[in-house]
Design a protein around this motif. Sequence first.
Motif, mmCIF file in Angstrom:
data_model
loop_
_atom_site.group_PDB
_atom_site.id
_atom_site.type_symbol
_atom_site.label_atom_id
_atom_site.label_comp_id
_atom_site.label_asym_id
_atom_site.label_seq_id
_atom_site.Cartn_x
_atom_site.Cartn_y
_atom_site.Cartn_z
ATOM 1 N N LEU A 234 0.816 -1.326 -0.191
ATOM 2 C CA LEU A 234 0.341 0.138 -0.360
ATOM 3 C C LEU A 234 0.700 1.388 0.068
ATOM 4 C CD1 LEU A 234 -3.104 0.925 0.204
ATOM 5 C CD2 LEU A 234 -2.894 1.318 2.458
ATOM 6 N N VAL A 235 1.650 1.054 0.950
ATOM 7 C CA VAL A 235 3.072 2.320 0.792
ATOM 8 C C VAL A 235 3.669 2.766 -1.117
ATOM 9 C CG1 VAL A 235 5.082 3.544 1.088
ATOM 10 C CG2 VAL A 235 3.686 2.202 3.326
ATOM 11 N N GLY A 236 3.780 1.819 -1.241
ATOM 12 C CA GLY A 236 4.187 1.955 -2.986
ATOM 13 C C GLY A 236 3.420 2.071 -4.005
ATOM 14 N N SER A 237 1.914 2.312 -3.797
ATOM 15 C CA SER A 237 1.017 2.472 -4.305
ATOM 16 C C SER A 237 0.454 3.442 -4.277
ATOM 17 C CB SER A 237 0.021 1.373 -4.623
ATOM 18 O OG SER A 237 -0.566 1.853 -3.315
ATOM 19 N N MET A 238 0.791 3.971 -3.151
ATOM 20 C CA MET A 238 0.409 5.607 -2.486
ATOM 21 C C MET A 238 2.015 6.791 -2.880
ATOM 22 S SD MET A 238 -2.850 5.955 -0.876
ATOM 23 C CE MET A 238 -2.917 4.628 -2.279
ATOM 24 N N MET A 239 2.972 5.793 -3.251
ATOM 25 C CA MET A 239 3.971 6.593 -4.208
ATOM 26 C C MET A 239 3.401 6.971 -5.620
ATOM 27 S SD MET A 239 7.181 4.483 -1.638
ATOM 28 C CE MET A 239 8.084 5.043 -3.244
ATOM 29 N N ASP A 240 3.240 5.788 -6.077
ATOM 30 C CA ASP A 240 2.620 6.168 -7.077
ATOM 31 C C ASP A 240 2.035 6.974 -7.430
ATOM 32 O OD1 ASP A 240 4.823 3.730 -8.119
ATOM 33 O OD2 ASP A 240 2.837 1.810 -8.045
ATOM 34 N N ALA A 241 0.560 6.331 -6.913
ATOM 35 C CA ALA A 241 -0.423 8.090 -7.465
ATOM 36 C C ALA A 241 0.212 9.302 -6.571
ATOM 37 C CB ALA A 241 -1.289 7.202 -6.255
ATOM 38 N N ALA A 242 0.857 8.958 -5.579
ATOM 39 C CA ALA A 242 1.388 10.480 -5.900
ATOM 40 C C ALA A 242 1.861 11.152 -7.124
ATOM 41 C CB ALA A 242 2.221 10.524 -3.923
ATOM 42 N N HIS A 243 3.086 10.210 -7.145
ATOM 43 C CA HIS A 243 3.590 10.648 -8.389
ATOM 44 C C HIS A 243 2.465 11.075 -9.743
ATOM 45 C CE1 HIS A 243 7.348 11.652 -11.168
ATOM 46 N NE2 HIS A 243 6.293 11.159 -11.939
ATOM 47 N N ASN A 244 1.762 10.375 -9.680
ATOM 48 C CA ASN A 244 1.330 10.980 -11.245
ATOM 49 C C ASN A 244 0.283 12.068 -10.922
ATOM 50 O OD1 ASN A 244 -0.897 10.067 -13.566
ATOM 51 N ND2 ASN A 244 -2.614 9.962 -11.615
ATOM 52 N N GLU A 245 -0.291 12.405 -9.720
ATOM 53 C CA GLU A 245 -0.869 13.953 -9.075
ATOM 54 C C GLU A 245 0.239 14.629 -9.336
ATOM 55 O OE1 GLU A 245 -3.965 14.568 -9.104
ATOM 56 O OE2 GLU A 245 -4.022 12.410 -9.474
ATOM 57 N N LEU A 246 1.963 15.232 -9.275
ATOM 58 C CA LEU A 246 2.799 15.687 -8.974
ATOM 59 C C LEU A 246 2.895 15.788 -10.315
ATOM 60 C CD1 LEU A 246 4.924 14.254 -6.124
ATOM 61 C CD2 LEU A 246 3.938 16.803 -6.252
ATOM 62 N N LYS A 247 2.706 14.256 -11.300
ATOM 63 C CA LYS A 247 2.708 14.656 -13.044
ATOM 64 C C LYS A 247 1.604 16.456 -13.112
ATOM 65 C CE LYS A 247 4.023 11.842 -15.688
ATOM 66 N NZ LYS A 247 3.712 10.096 -16.199
ATOM 67 N N LYS A 248 0.045 15.700 -12.452
ATOM 68 C CA LYS A 248 -1.050 16.331 -13.505
ATOM 69 C C LYS A 248 0.157 17.805 -12.637
ATOM 70 C CE LYS A 248 -4.387 13.407 -12.734
ATOM 71 N NZ LYS A 248 -5.756 12.829 -11.668
ATOM 72 N N LEU A 249 0.564 18.579 -11.501
ATOM 73 C CA LEU A 249 1.042 18.957 -11.161
ATOM 74 C C LEU A 249 2.593 20.440 -12.228
ATOM 75 C CD1 LEU A 249 0.157 19.481 -7.444
ATOM 76 C CD2 LEU A 249 -0.532 20.656 -8.992
ATOM 77 N N GLY A 250 2.787 19.703 -13.231
ATOM 78 C CA GLY A 250 3.499 20.187 -13.744
ATOM 79 C C GLY A 250 4.780 20.364 -13.162
ATOM 80 N N VAL A 251 5.001 19.285 -11.638
ATOM 81 C CA VAL A 251 6.781 19.195 -11.362
ATOM 82 C C VAL A 251 7.513 18.722 -11.392
ATOM 83 C CG1 VAL A 251 5.621 20.947 -10.047
ATOM 84 C CG2 VAL A 251 5.962 18.533 -8.927
ATOM 85 N N SER A 252 6.780 17.226 -12.679
ATOM 86 C CA SER A 252 7.662 16.289 -12.981
ATOM 87 C C SER A 252 8.846 16.391 -14.125
ATOM 88 C CB SER A 252 6.871 14.938 -12.900
ATOM 89 O OG SER A 252 7.823 13.730 -12.678
#
Length: 313
Positions: A234-252
């Motif tokens: 679950l920690v891993g899946s939350m990390m994946d989900a967080a990266h997806n939102e950070l991409k949407k925010l344009g910071v990746s």
Amino acid sequence: MMTTQKKTAIGRAHSKIILIGEHAVVYGKPAIALPFPSLEVVSSVKEISGDLFLTCRYFVGKLEEAPKDLKGIATCITETLKNLKQPAKGLQIKIDSSVPIGRGLGSSASSAIAVVKSLYQYFEQKLSKTKLLELVHISETYAHGNPSGIDMVAASSSHPLWFERDGETYPVKIKSPLHLVVADTGRIGETLEAVESIRKNSLLSPIKVRHSIDLLGDYTLRTKEALAEGNSLLVGSMMDAAHNELKKLGVSDTELDHLVQIAKERGALGAKLTGGGKGGCMIALASSLEHAKDLAGALLQNGAAQAWSYIIE
């Protein structure tokens, strides 16, 4: 002929990573930060005659002549000496750091922590945690403008921390060890640019940005619960989900996304950028120490400038 040994003192500090919650923490959401002891800063203070000298990777000379980029640490040093009621002269402060600058690993905070500790050690004065953070905040303000404070709190702690900008900071319980990999793109992260781009986007698309920030806050809370339960999947899946939102925010960026993809292809439980983004570092969660070493090797083969594997328990 006898020679007298001149007095010296040492101060140390380690690096830090943000497991989850970067950027959202600026908007009042929580973040979880982890100590990163693989990288550290050592500050040594010794007596010399004459002026106050600073020696580091980027500058050797009188403190008063330090360049603009070192203004934060220079001011931190002079304020620390004022607090100690000591003159700003007759000392050489040498900073040795293995923490790369501008990668979201807390380089400026860990340098300031090590320096303050070394000066208090040199003058044999007790240093409270409150006073340490107060003095380090001076340096961080120069480095980041309006810092959330997470870097200095995490870099001064030996435990994983729950952090809220205007709320409580406390240790996070971890039931099972975390096998982590940190990989450096080799590029300085554009943190201020990333923060400003989110701010501008929030004016243009407030509902979209708020939704991503709210999700990041929710993922951080679920990560805390997963850590307490020892649920690494679950920690891993939350990390994946967080990266997806950070991409949407344009910071990746493409390099960070590439390293995240490589980690996932090699079986990482989760992978995301860490810190400000737009360069800097990414992190991946492995299933074992051996897996973490394999991931680090794969990331190095696929464009990472540096990679480290370590365990948080």
